[in-house]
Design a protein around this motif. Structure first.
Motif, PDB file in Angstrom:
ATOM      1  N   TYR A 130       0.834  -1.209   0.000  1.00 40.76           N
ATOM      2  CA  TYR A 130       0.000   0.000   0.000  1.00 40.76           C
ATOM      3  C   TYR A 130       0.872   1.264   0.000  1.00 40.76           C
ATOM      4  O   TYR A 130       0.618   2.230  -0.726  1.00 40.76           O
ATOM      5  N   GLN A 131       1.897   1.239   0.814  1.00 38.60           N
ATOM      6  CA  GLN A 131       2.814   2.380   0.859  1.00 38.60           C
ATOM      7  C   GLN A 131       3.512   2.578  -0.477  1.00 38.60           C
ATOM      8  O   GLN A 131       3.692   3.708  -0.943  1.00 38.60           O
ATOM      9  N   LYS A 132       3.905   1.519  -1.120  1.00 38.25           N
ATOM     10  CA  LYS A 132       4.567   1.618  -2.417  1.00 38.25           C
ATOM     11  C   LYS A 132       3.610   2.234  -3.449  1.00 38.25           C
ATOM     12  O   LYS A 132       4.010   3.093  -4.242  1.00 38.25           O
ATOM     13  N   ILE A 133       2.376   1.794  -3.434  1.00 36.28           N
ATOM     14  CA  ILE A 133       1.392   2.324  -4.400  1.00 36.28           C
ATOM     15  C   ILE A 133       1.168   3.799  -4.136  1.00 36.28           C
ATOM     16  O   ILE A 133       1.129   4.617  -5.075  1.00 36.28           O
ATOM     17  N   ILE A 134       1.045   4.206  -2.888  1.00 36.25           N
ATOM     18  CA  ILE A 134       0.824   5.608  -2.548  1.00 36.25           C
ATOM     19  C   ILE A 134       2.041   6.427  -2.976  1.00 36.25           C
ATOM     20  O   ILE A 134       1.891   7.525  -3.532  1.00 36.25           O
ATOM     21  N   ASN A 135       3.196   5.952  -2.713  1.00 34.54           N
ATOM     22  CA  ASN A 135       4.422   6.682  -3.100  1.00 34.54           C
ATOM     23  C   ASN A 135       4.515   6.829  -4.617  1.00 34.54           C
ATOM     24  O   ASN A 135       4.930   7.892  -5.114  1.00 34.54           O
ATOM     25  N   GLU A 136       4.152   5.830  -5.356  1.00 37.54           N
ATOM     26  CA  GLU A 136       4.194   5.909  -6.820  1.00 37.54           C
ATOM     27  C   GLU A 136       3.197   6.941  -7.329  1.00 37.54           C
ATOM     28  O   GLU A 136       3.473   7.684  -8.263  1.00 37.54           O
ATOM     29  N   LYS A 137       1.994   6.996  -6.731  1.00 31.75           N
ATOM     30  CA  LYS A 137       0.991   7.976  -7.151  1.00 31.75           C
ATOM     31  C   LYS A 137       1.442   9.374  -6.825  1.00 31.75           C
ATOM     32  O   LYS A 137       1.149  10.331  -7.572  1.00 31.75           O
ATOM     33  N   LEU A 138       2.087   9.542  -5.699  1.00 32.72           N
ATOM     34  CA  LEU A 138       2.570  10.864  -5.334  1.00 32.72           C
ATOM     35  C   LEU A 138       3.673  11.327  -6.270  1.00 32.72           C
ATOM     36  O   LEU A 138       3.794  12.530  -6.570  1.00 32.72           O
ATOM     37  N   LYS A 139       4.455  10.454  -6.747  1.00 25.15           N
ATOM     38  CA  LYS A 139       5.553  10.791  -7.641  1.00 25.15           C
ATOM     39  C   LYS A 139       4.977  11.153  -9.006  1.00 25.15           C
ATOM     40  O   LYS A 139       5.550  11.947  -9.726  1.00 25.15           O
ATOM     41  N   ILE A 140       3.942  10.637  -9.342  1.00 24.57           N
ATOM     42  CA  ILE A 140       3.373  10.893 -10.655  1.00 24.57           C
ATOM     43  C   ILE A 140       2.631  12.153 -10.629  1.00 24.57           C
ATOM     44  O   ILE A 140       2.370  13.109 -10.394  1.00 24.57           O
TER      45      ILE A 140
END
Length: 140
Positions: A130-140
């Motif tokens: 979940y943290q990885k997915i959130i971090n990827e969305k924030l980077k995008i």
């Protein structure tokens, strides 16, 4: 008085044969007397056998009639036997329950520990993902 050798030898042989025959006759007489004694003892043995048979018949008739002394003894024997069987039955039930409870409690305890560890590790993996997915969305 002339003694001829052949006549003398014949007379000696006859005397020896006569003594042998007398010995055999004595042996036969003694064996006959022993046989007669045994024959006289046999009826007494058969009388003993008859007495034993009569006593056994009396015992059997007592059993069939159900004398009070034998009934009381039989009742006591059956009661003791019944109590022993009940105690053995209860002991086997207790032993079986102890054995089955020990094995299932140990297995369930280890299974519970394994399941909780898997759930915890699964929860940590989900949180990490979940943290990885959130971090990827924030980077995008």
């Amino acid at each position: 008085m002339e003694i001829k050798g052949e006549d003398f030898i014949k007379k000696v042989q006859l005397k020896q044969e006569k003594s042998e025959i007398e010995q055999r006759l004595n042996e036969i007489k003694s064996s006959e007397s022993q046989f007669q004694e045994e024959a006289q003892q046999r009826p007494s043995q058969s009388q003993l056998d008859r007495e034993i048979e009569i006593q056994e018949e009396r015992e059997y008739s007592d059993i069939m009639l159900g004398k009070s002394s034998t009934n009381e003894q039989n009742k006591k024997k059956y009661l003791v036997l019944g109590l022993i069987l009940v105690i053995l039955f209860l002991l086997t039930i207790i032993i079986i329950r102890l054995l089955t409870n020990d094995s299932t409690s140990n297995d369930s305890f280890t299974n519970d520990n394994e399941q909780t560890q898997q759930e915890l590790s699964g929860n940590e993996n989900i949180e990490e993902q979940y943290q990885k997915i959130i971090n990827e969305k924030l980077k995008i």
